[in-house]
Scaffold this motif. Structure first.
Motif, short mmCIF file in Angstrom:
data_model
loop_
_atom_site.label_atom_id
_atom_site.label_comp_id
_atom_site.label_asym_id
_atom_site.label_seq_id
_atom_site.Cartn_x
_atom_site.Cartn_y
_atom_site.Cartn_z
N GLY A 51 30.67 32.11 33.98
CA GLY A 51 32.09 32.49 34.05
C GLY A 51 33.11 31.37 34.53
N LEU A 52 34.15 31.27 34.06
CA LEU A 52 35.32 30.31 34.80
C LEU A 52 36.51 31.40 34.97
N PHE A 53 36.87 31.59 36.35
CA PHE A 53 37.70 32.30 36.81
C PHE A 53 38.95 31.57 37.45
N SER A 54 39.97 31.95 37.57
CA SER A 54 41.21 31.45 38.24
C SER A 54 41.54 32.60 39.27
N ALA A 55 41.53 31.94 40.55
CA ALA A 55 42.05 32.64 41.80
C ALA A 55 42.65 31.87 42.79
N ASP A 56 43.59 32.47 43.54
CA ASP A 56 44.23 31.45 44.42
C ASP A 56 43.39 31.03 45.76
N ASP A 57 42.45 31.91 46.13
CA ASP A 57 41.55 31.72 47.06
C ASP A 57 40.31 32.64 47.09
N ALA A 58 39.19 32.44 47.78
CA ALA A 58 38.18 33.26 47.76
C ALA A 58 38.12 34.62 47.74
N ASP A 59 38.89 35.11 48.51
CA ASP A 59 39.12 36.60 48.77
C ASP A 59 39.57 37.29 47.38
N LEU A 61 39.23 36.03 44.61
CA LEU A 61 38.23 35.78 43.30
C LEU A 61 37.11 36.99 43.76
N GLU A 62 36.77 37.29 45.24
CA GLU A 62 35.96 38.50 45.32
C GLU A 62 36.32 39.67 45.04
N THR A 63 37.59 39.72 45.10
CA THR A 63 38.33 41.18 44.57
C THR A 63 38.14 41.29 43.00
N THR A 64 38.49 40.07 42.43
CA THR A 64 38.23 39.85 40.98
C THR A 64 36.75 40.39 40.45
N LEU A 65 35.98 39.80 41.08
CA LEU A 65 34.47 39.88 40.67
C LEU A 65 34.03 41.49 40.94
N ALA A 66 34.50 41.84 42.14
CA ALA A 66 34.19 43.07 42.63
C ALA A 66 34.82 44.27 41.64
N SER A 67 35.73 44.03 40.98
CA SER A 67 36.27 44.84 40.11
C SER A 67 35.89 44.93 38.75
N MET A 68 34.53 44.30 38.75
CA MET A 68 34.03 44.31 37.36
C MET A 68 32.75 45.44 37.47
N PRO A 69 32.70 46.17 36.46
CA PRO A 69 31.81 47.23 36.62
C PRO A 69 30.48 46.68 36.67
N LEU A 70 29.78 45.53 36.00
CA LEU A 70 28.52 45.11 36.27
C LEU A 70 28.25 44.60 37.73
N ARG A 71 29.05 44.48 38.44
CA ARG A 71 28.81 44.09 39.78
C ARG A 71 27.84 44.73 40.53
N ALA A 72 27.88 46.32 40.20
CA ALA A 72 26.92 47.03 40.55
C ALA A 72 25.40 46.62 40.24
N TRP A 73 25.07 46.05 39.36
CA TRP A 73 24.09 45.72 38.95
C TRP A 73 23.73 44.05 39.04
N ARG A 74 24.85 43.32 39.50
CA ARG A 74 25.06 41.97 39.27
C ARG A 74 24.92 41.08 40.38
N HIS A 75 24.21 39.75 40.72
CA HIS A 75 24.28 38.99 41.76
C HIS A 75 25.32 37.71 41.25
N ASP A 76 26.18 37.46 42.07
CA ASP A 76 27.15 36.31 41.62
C ASP A 76 26.88 35.20 42.46
N THR A 77 26.75 33.95 41.98
CA THR A 77 26.69 32.87 42.42
C THR A 77 28.14 32.10 42.33
N VAL A 78 28.92 31.77 43.39
CA VAL A 78 30.02 31.25 42.96
C VAL A 78 30.27 29.51 43.53
N THR A 79 30.69 28.81 42.70
CA THR A 79 30.85 27.37 42.86
C THR A 79 32.37 27.08 42.60
#
Length: 92
Positions: A51-59, A61-79
């Motif tokens: 995925g390609l996301f736009s965020a002002d900072d790492a925090d 982005l983390e808030t955005t990723l954490a808001s996604m329901p699949l995050r409960a089952w998902r591991h994210d690697t951020v570049t």
């Protein structure tokens, strides 16, 4: 993003999770936070997404990723990415 469905999860639970994830992805796209999603070649039963996301900072982005329901089952690697001076899509 690599998703691992917990053992014992019913098909109905998976379907519901996928519906909630799709709805949240649409909201994030409408807000300009989710720009693109890709699915690489997958083995049977494998769930991976790029995925390609736009965020002002790492925090943010983390808030955005954490808001996604699949995050409960998902591991994210951020570049983290920054603009390239020769990007043909970059405004002059």
């Amino acid at each position: 993003m690599v998703t691992t469905v917990p053992a014992g999860t019913t098909d109905d639970e998976i379907t519901g999770m996928r519906r909630r994830e799709a709805a949240r992805a649409a909201e994030l796209a409408a807000q300009g936070s989710l720009l693109r999603l890709w699915r690489p070649p997958l083995a049977p039963g494998e769930w991976r997404t790029g995925g390609l996301f736009s965020a002002d900072d790492a925090d943010q982005l983390e808030t955005t990723l954490a808001s996604m329901p699949l995050r409960a089952w998902r591991h994210d690697t951020v570049t983290l990415l920054s603009p390239h001076p020769n990007d043909p899509g970059r405004p002059l």
